[in-house]
Design a protein around this motif. Structure first.
Motif, PDB file in Angstrom:
ATOM      1  N   GLY A 197      37.447 131.016  16.866  1.00 56.92           N
ATOM      2  CA  GLY A 197      38.462 132.022  16.865  1.00 56.92           C
ATOM      3  C   GLY A 197      39.310 132.067  17.955  1.00 56.92           C
ATOM      4  N   ARG A 198      40.442 132.814  18.014  1.00 56.93           N
ATOM      5  CA  ARG A 198      41.596 132.629  18.810  1.00 56.93           C
ATOM      6  C   ARG A 198      41.059 134.015  20.031  1.00 56.93           C
ATOM      7  N   SER A 199      40.922 133.553  21.262  1.00 56.11           N
ATOM      8  CA  SER A 199      40.372 134.736  22.220  1.00 56.11           C
ATOM      9  C   SER A 199      41.724 135.425  22.829  1.00 56.11           C
ATOM     10  N   GLU A 200      43.090 134.888  22.812  1.00 55.66           N
ATOM     11  CA  GLU A 200      43.913 135.786  23.635  1.00 55.66           C
ATOM     12  C   GLU A 200      44.985 136.208  22.285  1.00 55.66           C
ATOM     13  N   PRO A 201      45.860 137.387  22.670  1.00 56.76           N
ATOM     14  CA  PRO A 201      46.500 137.821  21.541  1.00 56.76           C
ATOM     15  C   PRO A 201      47.715 136.893  21.215  1.00 56.76           C
ATOM     16  N   LEU A 202      47.863 136.585  19.853  1.00 59.07           N
ATOM     17  CA  LEU A 202      49.065 135.894  19.373  1.00 59.07           C
ATOM     18  C   LEU A 202      50.485 136.676  19.652  1.00 59.07           C
ATOM     19  N   GLY A 203      51.290 135.928  20.160  1.00 64.95           N
ATOM     20  CA  GLY A 203      52.648 136.703  20.494  1.00 64.95           C
ATOM     21  C   GLY A 203      53.581 136.224  19.456  1.00 64.95           C
ATOM     22  N   VAL A 204      54.524 136.769  18.848  1.00 61.62           N
ATOM     23  CA  VAL A 204      55.320 136.861  17.772  1.00 61.62           C
ATOM     24  C   VAL A 204      56.784 136.881  18.315  1.00 61.62           C
ATOM     25  N   VAL A 205      57.694 136.329  17.978  1.00 55.26           N
ATOM     26  CA  VAL A 205      59.065 136.511  18.528  1.00 55.26           C
ATOM     27  C   VAL A 205      59.936 136.173  17.163  1.00 55.26           C
ATOM     28  N   ALA A 206      60.608 137.311  17.031  1.00 52.55           N
ATOM     29  CA  ALA A 206      61.678 137.290  15.927  1.00 52.55           C
ATOM     30  C   ALA A 206      63.113 137.133  16.554  1.00 52.55           C
ATOM     31  N   MET A 207      63.634 135.876  15.958  1.00 55.67           N
ATOM     32  CA  MET A 207      65.069 135.846  16.586  1.00 55.67           C
ATOM     33  C   MET A 207      66.220 135.693  15.622  1.00 55.67           C
ATOM     34  N   SER A 208      67.278 136.425  15.944  1.00 60.55           N
ATOM     35  CA  SER A 208      68.469 136.458  15.016  1.00 60.55           C
ATOM     36  C   SER A 208      69.616 136.674  15.962  1.00 60.55           C
ATOM     37  N   ALA A 209      70.979 136.352  15.606  1.00 61.85           N
ATOM     38  CA  ALA A 209      72.077 136.167  16.584  1.00 61.85           C
ATOM     39  C   ALA A 209      72.795 137.639  15.893  1.00 61.85           C
ATOM     40  N   THR A 210      72.196 138.299  14.808  1.00 56.15           N
ATOM     41  CA  THR A 210      73.144 139.213  14.186  1.00 56.15           C
ATOM     42  C   THR A 210      72.427 140.512  13.555  1.00 56.15           C
ATOM     43  N   MET A 211      71.047 140.531  13.763  1.00 58.03           N
ATOM     44  CA  MET A 211      70.292 141.792  13.638  1.00 58.03           C
ATOM     45  C   MET A 211      70.372 142.785  14.605  1.00 58.03           C
ATOM     46  N   ASP A 212      70.216 144.069  14.136  1.00 60.67           N
ATOM     47  CA  ASP A 212      70.084 145.152  15.097  1.00 60.67           C
ATOM     48  C   ASP A 212      68.903 145.142  15.904  1.00 60.67           C
ATOM     49  N   ALA A 213      68.654 144.338  16.885  1.00 59.75           N
ATOM     50  CA  ALA A 213      67.556 144.187  17.708  1.00 59.75           C
ATOM     51  C   ALA A 213      66.680 145.414  17.839  1.00 59.75           C
ATOM     52  N   ASP A 214      67.387 146.359  18.600  1.00 56.78           N
ATOM     53  CA  ASP A 214      66.930 147.640  19.213  1.00 56.78           C
ATOM     54  C   ASP A 214      66.168 148.426  18.065  1.00 56.78           C
ATOM     55  N   ARG A 215      66.766 148.390  16.757  1.00 55.25           N
ATOM     56  CA  ARG A 215      66.124 149.194  15.784  1.00 55.25           C
ATOM     57  C   ARG A 215      64.905 148.566  15.329  1.00 55.25           C
ATOM     58  N   ILE A 216      64.853 147.178  15.130  1.00 55.38           N
ATOM     59  CA  ILE A 216      63.502 146.415  14.807  1.00 55.38           C
ATOM     60  C   ILE A 216      62.534 146.556  15.923  1.00 55.38           C
ATOM     61  N   ALA A 217      63.014 146.462  17.032  1.00 54.85           N
ATOM     62  CA  ALA A 217      61.987 146.656  18.119  1.00 54.85           C
ATOM     63  C   ALA A 217      61.475 147.829  18.174  1.00 54.85           C
ATOM     64  N   ASP A 218      61.929 149.018  17.892  1.00 55.54           N
ATOM     65  CA  ASP A 218      61.733 150.099  17.938  1.00 55.54           C
ATOM     66  C   ASP A 218      60.483 150.229  16.803  1.00 55.54           C
ATOM     67  N   HIS A 219      60.886 150.027  15.727  1.00 56.32           N
ATOM     68  CA  HIS A 219      60.221 150.003  14.501  1.00 56.32           C
ATOM     69  C   HIS A 219      58.813 149.131  14.614  1.00 56.32           C
ATOM     70  N   LEU A 220      58.743 148.016  15.440  1.00 54.46           N
ATOM     71  CA  LEU A 220      57.569 147.204  15.449  1.00 54.46           C
ATOM     72  C   LEU A 220      56.847 147.872  17.082  1.00 54.46           C
ATOM     73  N   GLY A 221      57.352 148.564  17.729  1.00 53.87           N
ATOM     74  CA  GLY A 221      56.958 148.891  19.057  1.00 53.87           C
ATOM     75  C   GLY A 221      56.745 147.679  19.823  1.00 53.87           C
ATOM     76  N   ALA A 222      57.909 146.869  19.837  1.00 51.73           N
ATOM     77  CA  ALA A 222      58.153 145.655  20.368  1.00 51.73           C
ATOM     78  C   ALA A 222      59.219 145.938  21.594  1.00 51.73           C
ATOM     79  N   THR A 223      59.384 144.746  22.267  1.00 47.18           N
ATOM     80  CA  THR A 223      60.500 144.690  23.187  1.00 47.18           C
ATOM     81  C   THR A 223      61.760 143.912  22.983  1.00 47.18           C
ATOM     82  N   ALA A 224      62.943 144.428  22.993  1.00 48.09           N
ATOM     83  CA  ALA A 224      64.049 143.525  22.868  1.00 48.09           C
ATOM     84  C   ALA A 224      64.370 142.883  23.846  1.00 48.09           C
ATOM     85  N   ILE A 225      64.635 141.369  23.666  1.00 51.47           N
ATOM     86  CA  ILE A 225      65.290 140.530  24.768  1.00 51.47           C
ATOM     87  C   ILE A 225      66.668 140.015  24.363  1.00 51.47           C
TER      88      ILE A 225
END
Length: 211
Positions: free
Chosen positions: A1-29
């Protein structure tokens, strides 16, 4: 099994990043990359000519101003690409330009012709396939129709269909940026600045449009 957390990056040039990050509890970069300046030009008033005529006028203007590279034209559909290609024949002959359509229905060889390096100035007439997924070397100018064919779901027929729609402000920015990949460029928008200001900031997510 995997011991460390799995990082997932969602990338797009045109999406509303702040809205999606807020919904997922993630950080927008934000990662802007290296972008050269692009001179933006809007129509002063709505142009009543057909789209193919407006594209031809814009290409002629670029040539009069000393075009020294390729032109990328964004159109909403294959039909509009074919109409523009026919309209541009005279301009291409006068200015020694190569006309290259680019859309998903073409063969791989035909798409490669549009993408391949060329010393001859090319006018690449494309759908929004060229907005984010492709980089075309030597593009110094973009002509943006401000339109795209968008998939929508019709509840009455229970079918999806393509409909021509104005693009969002984010898509307009993404399209203009294709002219500033390797050096300063120019973008001619075939719509007014007021029209752009009334458009949504971001594209509507597919999950809200299609089945």
């Amino acid at each position: 099994g995997r011991s460390e957390p799995l990082g997932v990056v969602a990338m797009s040039a045109t999406m509303d990043a702040d809205r999606i990050a807020d919904h997922l509890g993630a950080t927008a970069i934000a990662c802007t990359g290296r972008v050269f300046s692009v001179e933006l030009e809007h129509q002063l008033r709505p142009d009543r000519d057909t789209l193919d005529v407006r594209v031809a006028k814009a290409v002629r203007q670029l040539c009069r101003d000393g075009l020294d590279g390729h032109v990328l034209v964004f159109l909403p559909s294959v039909r509009e690409i074919e109409r523009a290609q026919a309209r541009l024949q005279a301009v291409a002959r006068d200015e020694h330009l190569e006309l290259c359509p680019l859309h998903g229905s073409l063969s791989a060889d035909e798409q490669d012709r549009a993408l391949a390096p060329s010393e001859r100035r090319k006018v690449i007439i494309a759908t929004n396939i060229a907005e984010t997924s492709l980089t075309i070397d030597g593009v110094v100018a973009v002509i943006d129709s401000g339109l795209a064919n968008v998939a929508t779901h019709d509840p009455a027929s229970q079918r999806s269909r393509l409909a021509e729609r104005p693009i969002s402000q984010a898509s307009a920015t993404q399209r203009s940026g294709r002219a500033g990949r390797t050096r300063p460029g120019r973008c001619i928008r075939l719509y007014t600045a007021g029209d752009l200001g009334r458009r949504p900031a971001h594209d509507t997510p597919d999950i809200e449009r299609v089945d």
